[in-house]
Design an enzyme around this catalytic site. Structure first.
Site, PDB file in Angstrom:
ATOM      1  N   LYS A  76       0.868  -1.175   0.000  1.00  0.00           N
ATOM      2  CA  LYS A  76       0.000   0.000   0.000  1.00  0.00           C
ATOM      3  C   LYS A  76       0.906   1.227   0.000  1.00  0.00           C
ATOM      4  O   LYS A  76       1.930   1.244   0.703  1.00  0.00           O
ATOM      5  CB  LYS A  76      -0.884  -0.032   1.250  1.00  0.00           C
ATOM      6  N   SER A 151      -9.671   2.019   2.906  1.00  0.00           N
ATOM      7  CA  SER A 151      -8.794   2.791   2.057  1.00  0.00           C
ATOM      8  C   SER A 151      -7.787   1.931   1.282  1.00  0.00           C
ATOM      9  O   SER A 151      -7.149   2.445   0.358  1.00  0.00           O
ATOM     10  CB  SER A 151      -8.010   3.806   2.904  1.00  0.00           C
ATOM     11  N   SER A 175      -9.969  -0.488   7.079  1.00  0.00           N
ATOM     12  CA  SER A 175      -9.425  -0.431   5.717  1.00  0.00           C
ATOM     13  C   SER A 175      -8.721  -1.685   5.203  1.00  0.00           C
ATOM     14  O   SER A 175      -8.323  -1.717   4.043  1.00  0.00           O
ATOM     15  CB  SER A 175      -8.472   0.751   5.587  1.00  0.00           C
TER      16      SER A 175
HETATM   17  N1  GLN Z   1     -13.362   4.407   6.606  1.00  0.00           N
HETATM   18  C1  GLN Z   1     -12.572   4.779   7.736  1.00  0.00           C
HETATM   19  C2  GLN Z   1     -12.103   6.201   7.605  1.00  0.00           C
HETATM   20  O1  GLN Z   1     -12.345   6.770   6.610  1.00  0.00           O
HETATM   21  C3  GLN Z   1     -11.423   3.855   7.943  1.00  0.00           C
HETATM   22  C4  GLN Z   1     -10.264   4.121   7.067  1.00  0.00           C
HETATM   23  C5  GLN Z   1      -9.070   3.278   7.443  1.00  0.00           C
HETATM   24  O2  GLN Z   1      -9.185   2.237   8.102  1.00  0.00           O
HETATM   25  N2  GLN Z   1      -7.907   3.741   7.041  1.00  0.00           N
HETATM   26  O3  GLN Z   1     -11.530   6.760   8.471  1.00  0.00           O
END
Ligand code: GLN
EC number: 6.3.5.7
Length: 483
Positions: A76, A151, A175
């Site tokens: 990532k 994400s 995410s």
């Molecule tokens: N959807 C969550 C956020 O937008 C989690 C994102 C994540 O785990 N990086 O904060």
């Protein structure tokens, strides 16, 4: 060749059926051919990959072995990679070449993994759809009109489309697990502190945790083995021995106590997903598990608490991107304030700016007690709920998401609608617990995930349950058409 899992690749390499260099070339060609449809990569690292593959082949020829030796993966794009762009999905860092490797990257490289590239992601890991990336949205290989989740959407789409067997990802509020659910993968968020955060660009430091995304629990065990462990460079890394995760896969589930929280099945859950979750419960019962109804009474407060704590930490973490030390700098600033304002205004996208403002507001003197402190208290209540539940059960099971992957653009005008989709995943981050999502079936042709949560450092138990489930089901083997 591209259909092979990490475990199959390790066997094939050990039996000299093919070399890592051959496999790497096949996958790089496949990425070049198919990724334009998905947009799952921000950078391809062909030269590095071939160099690492040749080195792994040489190590094998010298008698070395290891499940990751010569295994192709991707990172990532928030894991720092020395000399390679590490963009975090943001214009702010489009010109940033990391001067060092993140601990996760260095550990996997030392184990012989081959880095094919850096995967697309929501900007600074903020999002659940991979639509906030400055490099454009990622498409779900199961239906190109739908989001892959976020994400870690790039890692998920690439692995689901068989562009590579596994990838690293991070999970601050879901995410890893949510994109795993949306793309028919197995994804594991480890216990907070299990995987080093050093060199992992921070979103919300007390919630962020790196982990593996792969097609099977067996492969998650292999990748986690290479990622986990104490790191003195990360002050929240925990000095706890790393067990042999692959060795834990074959324990019998006879007598395993699975807790099913009643709050997970309230309004808001797509009834077709509820049915698939009940089917997975029946499957685990057949394997000897015992089901208990439990309650997590503070779950309803988790989303508001998370969406105060995460932006608060983000507003502080992202203050370092000021156009001075590194990252985007505006043209011809009038003075220092103009430099800050325009560099940040130009470098950050809408969602990141929104969260910085929410976070700065929640931390400001007049509102700190009302929002941030209150959210931290709720966080403790959420943790206490889990501690009480784990006195009675070994695992907690439920849906990973209330709905399957939505259409691209469907939630763009309403950020809160997207935040509400995190309802099942964020509690594990607030409590620091390990969680796993695994394939459990399909709704309208789109994958559905079942989530398992375990007590601290019981990643092996999660992998064990998922592996036993995968020996008896075939959801995880389904391949999206066209890939
Ligand atoms: N959807 C969550 C956020 O937008 C989690 C994102 C994540 O785990 N990086 O904060």
């Amino acid at each position: 060749m591209h259909q092979m899992t990490l475990a199959e690749i390790a066997r094939g390499l050990a039996d000299k059926k093919f070399s890592s260099e051959e496999l790497t070339k096949v996958l790089l060609a496949r990425i070049t051919q198919l990724d334009p449809q998905l947009n799952s990569f921000i950078s391809l690292t062909e030269e590095l990959a071939l160099e690492q593959a040749k080195a792994a082949d040489a190590r094998r020829a010298n008698g070395e072995s290891g499940a990751l030796l010569g295994a192709p993966i991707a990172h990532k794009d928030l894991f720092c990679t020395q000399g390679i762009r590490t963009s975090c999905g943001s214009k702010m860092l489009d010109n940033f070449k990391a001067p060092y490797d993140a601990t996760v990257v260095a550990k996997l490289a030392a184990a012989g993994a081959v880095t094919l590239g850096k995967t697309n992601m929501d900007e600074f890991a903020m999002g659940s759809a991979n639509e906030s990336s400055w490099y454009g949205a990622v498409k779900n290989p199961w239906d190109l009109e739908h989001v892959p989740g976020g994400s870690s959407g790039g890692s998920a789409a690439a692995v689901a489309a068989r562009l590579l067997p596994a990838a690293t990802a991070t999970d601050t509020g879901g995410s890893i697990r949510q994109p795993a659910a949306f793309t028919n993968l197995t994804g594991l968020k480890p216990t907070y502190g299990r995987v080093s955060r050093w060199g992992m660009i921070a979103y919300a430091s007390s919630l962020d945790q790196g982990g593996p995304l792969a097609r099977t629990a067996e492969d998650c065990a292999i990748l986690l083995q290479g990622m986990a462990g104490f790191d003195q460079n990360d002050s929240t890394s925990i000095d706890e021995p790393v067990p042999d995760y692959s060795a834990s896969l074959n324990t019998s589930l006879q007598g395993l106590r699975i807790g099913v929280p009643k709050e997970y099945f309230s309004a808001g859950l797509d009834p077709r997903i509820a049915e698939l979750i009940h089917n997975s419960i029946k499957e685990l019962q057949k394997l000897g598990a015992v089901i208990k109804d439990i309650s997590l009474p503070n779950m309803q407060h988790a989303i508001p608490a998370y969406y105060v704590i995460a932006p608060a930490e983000a507003s502080s973490n992202l203050s370092r991107f000021d156009g001075v030390r590194f990252g985007h700098r505006c043209e011809h600033p009038k003075d220092l304030i103009d430099l800050y304002k325009r560099s940040r205004g130009e470098g950050f996208g809408t969602e990141v700016q929104r969260r910085i403002m929410v976070g700065a507001y929640a931390l400001s003197a007049g509102y700190y007690d009302a929002y941030y402190l209150k959210a931290q208290k709720i966080r403790r209540l959420v943790k206490n709920d889990f501690m009480a539940a784990f006195n009675e059960v070994d695992i907690i099971l439920g849906p990973t998401t209330p709905n399957p992957a939505w259409k691209l653009g469907a939630k763009n005008s309403d950020p809160v609608a997207a935040y509400l989709e995190d309802v099942y995943t964020i509690t594990a981050n607030l409590a620091g617990l390990p969680g796993l999502s695994m394939p459990a079936g399909f709704v309208d042709g789109l994958p559905v995930g079942v989530q398992l949560l375990a007590p601290y450092f019981q990643e092996g138990r999660l992998l064990n349950v998922a592996h036993q489930y995968q020996l008896n089901t075939d959801w995880h083997t389904r391949t999206p058409t066209g890939f």
